[in-house]
Design a protein around this motif. Structure first.
Motif, PDB file in Angstrom:
ATOM      1  N   LEU A  36       0.751  -1.064  -0.126  1.00  0.00           N
ATOM      2  CA  LEU A  36       0.213   0.075   0.166  1.00  0.00           C
ATOM      3  C   LEU A  36       0.835   1.163  -0.197  1.00  0.00           C
ATOM      4  O   LEU A  36       0.600   2.346  -0.714  1.00  0.00           O
ATOM      5  N   GLU A  37       2.124   1.304   1.003  1.00  0.00           N
ATOM      6  CA  GLU A  37       2.842   2.355   0.861  1.00  0.00           C
ATOM      7  C   GLU A  37       3.358   2.763  -0.371  1.00  0.00           C
ATOM      8  O   GLU A  37       3.491   3.812  -0.911  1.00  0.00           O
ATOM      9  N   GLY A  38       4.040   1.864  -1.189  1.00  0.00           N
ATOM     10  CA  GLY A  38       4.615   1.985  -2.297  1.00  0.00           C
ATOM     11  C   GLY A  38       3.551   2.637  -3.430  1.00  0.00           C
ATOM     12  O   GLY A  38       3.725   3.460  -4.256  1.00  0.00           O
ATOM     13  N   HIS A  39       2.042   2.145  -3.386  1.00  0.00           N
ATOM     14  CA  HIS A  39       1.152   2.444  -4.488  1.00  0.00           C
ATOM     15  C   HIS A  39       0.866   3.931  -3.908  1.00  0.00           C
ATOM     16  O   HIS A  39       0.449   4.704  -4.948  1.00  0.00           O
ATOM     17  N   MET A  40       0.825   4.148  -2.885  1.00  0.00           N
ATOM     18  CA  MET A  40       0.241   5.592  -2.244  1.00  0.00           C
ATOM     19  C   MET A  40       1.335   6.672  -2.772  1.00  0.00           C
ATOM     20  O   MET A  40       0.917   7.675  -3.265  1.00  0.00           O
ATOM     21  N   GLN A  41       2.750   6.072  -2.978  1.00  0.00           N
ATOM     22  CA  GLN A  41       3.598   7.133  -3.334  1.00  0.00           C
ATOM     23  C   GLN A  41       3.553   7.326  -4.740  1.00  0.00           C
ATOM     24  O   GLN A  41       3.516   8.498  -5.170  1.00  0.00           O
ATOM     25  N   ALA A  42       3.169   6.360  -5.529  1.00  0.00           N
ATOM     26  CA  ALA A  42       2.851   6.642  -7.084  1.00  0.00           C
ATOM     27  C   ALA A  42       1.762   7.486  -7.301  1.00  0.00           C
ATOM     28  O   ALA A  42       1.544   8.317  -8.163  1.00  0.00           O
ATOM     29  N   GLY A  47       0.578   9.607  -5.251  1.00  0.00           N
ATOM     30  CA  GLY A  47       0.906  11.155  -5.004  1.00  0.00           C
ATOM     31  C   GLY A  47       1.698  11.764  -5.800  1.00  0.00           C
ATOM     32  O   GLY A  47       1.580  13.140  -6.150  1.00  0.00           O
ATOM     33  N   LEU A  48       2.714  11.188  -6.506  1.00  0.00           N
ATOM     34  CA  LEU A  48       3.424  11.740  -7.664  1.00  0.00           C
ATOM     35  C   LEU A  48       2.503  12.121  -8.867  1.00  0.00           C
ATOM     36  O   LEU A  48       2.539  13.268  -9.460  1.00  0.00           O
ATOM     37  N   GLY A  49       1.544  11.106  -9.111  1.00  0.00           N
ATOM     38  CA  GLY A  49       0.754  11.491 -10.335  1.00  0.00           C
ATOM     39  C   GLY A  49      -0.206  12.654  -9.861  1.00  0.00           C
ATOM     40  O   GLY A  49      -0.162  13.406 -10.894  1.00  0.00           O
ATOM     41  N   GLN A  50      -0.824  12.739  -8.666  1.00  0.00           N
ATOM     42  CA  GLN A  50      -1.327  14.080  -8.430  1.00  0.00           C
ATOM     43  C   GLN A  50      -0.644  15.212  -8.220  1.00  0.00           C
ATOM     44  O   GLN A  50      -1.227  16.234  -8.927  1.00  0.00           O
ATOM     45  N   LEU A  51       0.551  15.167  -7.787  1.00  0.00           N
ATOM     46  CA  LEU A  51       1.251  16.466  -7.794  1.00  0.00           C
ATOM     47  C   LEU A  51       1.754  16.764  -9.400  1.00  0.00           C
ATOM     48  O   LEU A  51       1.807  18.011  -9.598  1.00  0.00           O
ATOM     49  N   PHE A  52       2.098  15.928 -10.133  1.00  0.00           N
ATOM     50  CA  PHE A  52       2.336  16.122 -11.513  1.00  0.00           C
ATOM     51  C   PHE A  52       1.166  16.990 -12.292  1.00  0.00           C
ATOM     52  O   PHE A  52       1.322  18.027 -12.795  1.00  0.00           O
ATOM     53  N   VAL A  53      -0.016  16.433 -11.914  1.00  0.00           N
ATOM     54  CA  VAL A  53      -1.123  17.164 -12.551  1.00  0.00           C
ATOM     55  C   VAL A  53      -1.378  18.573 -12.005  1.00  0.00           C
ATOM     56  O   VAL A  53      -1.490  19.556 -12.587  1.00  0.00           O
ATOM     57  N   ARG A  54      -1.313  18.692 -10.602  1.00  0.00           N
ATOM     58  CA  ARG A  54      -1.632  19.739  -9.918  1.00  0.00           C
ATOM     59  C   ARG A  54      -0.498  20.942 -10.022  1.00  0.00           C
ATOM     60  O   ARG A  54      -1.026  21.976 -10.136  1.00  0.00           O
ATOM     61  N   LEU A  55       0.596  20.461 -10.302  1.00  0.00           N
ATOM     62  CA  LEU A  55       1.642  21.694 -10.513  1.00  0.00           C
ATOM     63  C   LEU A  55       1.951  22.043 -11.717  1.00  0.00           C
ATOM     64  O   LEU A  55       2.295  23.015 -12.216  1.00  0.00           O
ATOM     65  N   LEU A  56       1.743  20.943 -12.792  1.00  0.00           N
ATOM     66  CA  LEU A  56       2.205  21.284 -14.256  1.00  0.00           C
ATOM     67  C   LEU A  56       1.044  21.877 -15.075  1.00  0.00           C
ATOM     68  O   LEU A  56       1.304  22.024 -16.205  1.00  0.00           O
ATOM     69  N   THR A  57      -0.232  21.725 -14.632  1.00  0.00           N
ATOM     70  CA  THR A  57      -1.552  22.202 -15.228  1.00  0.00           C
ATOM     71  C   THR A  57      -2.289  23.100 -14.314  1.00  0.00           C
ATOM     72  O   THR A  57      -2.097  23.401 -13.175  1.00  0.00           O
ATOM     73  N   ALA A  58      -3.007  24.140 -14.965  1.00  0.00           N
ATOM     74  CA  ALA A  58      -4.173  24.927 -14.443  1.00  0.00           C
ATOM     75  C   ALA A  58      -5.443  24.101 -14.100  1.00  0.00           C
ATOM     76  O   ALA A  58      -6.503  24.786 -14.013  1.00  0.00           O
ATOM     77  N   ASN A  59      -5.480  22.793 -14.297  1.00  0.00           N
ATOM     78  CA  ASN A  59      -6.718  22.142 -14.437  1.00  0.00           C
ATOM     79  C   ASN A  59      -7.661  22.334 -12.934  1.00  0.00           C
ATOM     80  O   ASN A  59      -8.755  22.420 -12.806  1.00  0.00           O
ATOM     81  N   PHE A  60      -6.916  22.143 -12.072  1.00  0.00           N
ATOM     82  CA  PHE A  60      -7.441  22.192 -10.520  1.00  0.00           C
ATOM     83  C   PHE A  60      -8.337  23.793 -10.344  1.00  0.00           C
ATOM     84  O   PHE A  60      -9.349  23.799 -10.078  1.00  0.00           O
ATOM     85  N   GLU A  61      -7.445  24.865 -10.777  1.00  0.00           N
ATOM     86  CA  GLU A  61      -7.773  26.007 -10.945  1.00  0.00           C
ATOM     87  C   GLU A  61      -9.270  26.276 -11.526  1.00  0.00           C
ATOM     88  O   GLU A  61     -10.325  26.806 -11.286  1.00  0.00           O
ATOM     89  N   GLU A  62      -9.252  25.677 -12.759  1.00  0.00           N
ATOM     90  CA  GLU A  62     -10.340  25.698 -13.887  1.00  0.00           C
ATOM     91  C   GLU A  62     -11.652  24.800 -13.257  1.00  0.00           C
ATOM     92  O   GLU A  62     -12.521  25.336 -13.412  1.00  0.00           O
ATOM     93  N   ALA A  63     -11.123  23.837 -12.701  1.00  0.00           N
ATOM     94  CA  ALA A  63     -12.400  23.431 -11.851  1.00  0.00           C
ATOM     95  C   ALA A  63     -12.983  24.091 -10.899  1.00  0.00           C
ATOM     96  O   ALA A  63     -14.269  23.953 -10.822  1.00  0.00           O
ATOM     97  N   VAL A  64     -12.323  24.491 -10.112  1.00  0.00           N
ATOM     98  CA  VAL A  64     -12.960  25.413  -9.141  1.00  0.00           C
ATOM     99  C   VAL A  64     -13.672  26.415  -9.716  1.00  0.00           C
ATOM    100  O   VAL A  64     -14.788  26.939  -9.278  1.00  0.00           O
ATOM    101  N   ALA A  65     -12.894  27.329 -10.510  1.00  0.00           N
ATOM    102  CA  ALA A  65     -13.854  28.296 -11.146  1.00  0.00           C
ATOM    103  C   ALA A  65     -15.046  27.900 -11.906  1.00  0.00           C
ATOM    104  O   ALA A  65     -16.080  28.758 -11.705  1.00  0.00           O
ATOM    105  N   ALA A  66     -14.976  27.076 -12.524  1.00  0.00           N
ATOM    106  CA  ALA A  66     -16.137  26.231 -13.376  1.00  0.00           C
ATOM    107  C   ALA A  66     -17.333  26.078 -12.292  1.00  0.00           C
ATOM    108  O   ALA A  66     -18.392  26.371 -12.718  1.00  0.00           O
TER     109      ALA A  66
END
Length: 274
Positions: free
Chosen positions: A233-239, A241-260
């Motif tokens: 479970l620990e190793g999978h949670m790290q994977a 987390g990295l995926g979530q950070l990748f999308v959160r930091l390198l795109t504006a998708n989260f901000e767009e979802a909140v605004a929409a």
């Protein structure tokens, strides 16, 4: 178009959605190499087609796929000079490549199971990310009925993960049919719909997926599959987390979802930070 290419059809029923149809209805779309080789090649092409965001896989006629073709296995490429044992290995390798291609496709794959999914056909459905069945569809792990093992093309790996070990053992060891109602009840498919609604339901689902962030969808598919393989479970949670950070930091998708959501409008994901 060659005869082999006619056995696998590709259509674009909705924007960003590809429909792949196994098109040998007179053989219930059995897994002859004349069908599987072009299917493997089509999947490779679609994986790198960036205009496609989701794929629907189905069969023509009354079958999704009836598994091995016992009358006409078709031609295996690149076998000149091989002995029988090596020929058998290469043949199995082609079929393995099809299953792995479905799993590794960049885009999510929805199996629209319109009829019988038997043996290798059940494996094809299980290699998809989502399964939707017509009410007349049914599933069978057929190897045991043919004097062989029921384990083929990842079935003994994928089926227990889809429906649990006890049910998988029972279905594979008895070789019995699982109808669409039972398939939905035990989680083999996510839903059952009338046959005349099957493709439209799958297209709607594919179109919904296509509207989300491309990296968000691709990373979700990857982490779902890697979770099934995870050693801890620990190793999978790290994977995850990295995926979530990748999308959160390198795109504006989260901000767009909140605004929409605040503006009560559909979100438009650009997958860009600007």
């Amino acid at each position: 178009m060659t005869e082999a290419q006619q056995f696998v059809l590709v259509d674009r029923p909705r924007p960003q959605v590809a429909l792949v149809t196994l098109n040998r209805p007179e053989r219930m779309n059995s897994m002859a190499f004349d069908v599987m080789v072009p299917l493997r090649d089509v999947l490779a092409e679609l994986s790198h087609d960036n205009s496609v965001r989701a794929v629907v896989l189905t069969g023509a006629g009354r079958g999704f796929s009836s598994g091995a073709d016992h009358k006409s296995a078709g031609s295996v490429p690149h076998i000149d000079g091989l002995t029988r044992p090596t020929f058998a290995l290469r043949s199995m390798e082609v079929l393995d490549e099809v299953i792995l291609a479905l799993r590794k496709l960049h885009q999510p794959v929805i199996a629209a199971v319109n009829g019988a999914a038997i043996g290798g056909g059940l494996c094809l459905a299980l290699a998809a990310d989502i399964r939707v069945a017509a009410t007349g569809a049914y599933f069978r792990a057929a190897g045991i009925n043919n004097g062989l093992t029921a384990s083929e093309l990842g079935l003994s790996y994928l089926l227990p993960r889809a429906i649990g070990s006890s049910r998988a053992f029972e279905i594979m060891l008895t070789g019995r049919d699982v109808d669409s109602g039972e398939a939905e009840r035990i989680g083999l498919v996510s839903r059952t719909v009338p046959e005349d609604e099957l493709l439209e339901v799958c297209f709607d689902m594919a179109e919904r997926i296509a509207a989300f962030s491309r990296p968000g969808v691709e990373l979700t598919k990857r982490t779902l599959w890697s979770g099934l393989d995870a050693g801890s479970l620990e190793g999978h949670m790290q994977a995850e987390g990295l995926g979530q950070l990748f999308v959160r930091l390198l795109t504006a998708n989260f901000e767009e979802a909140v605004a929409a959501r605040a503006q009560r409008r559909p979100a438009v994901f650009t997958d860009d930070k600007s």
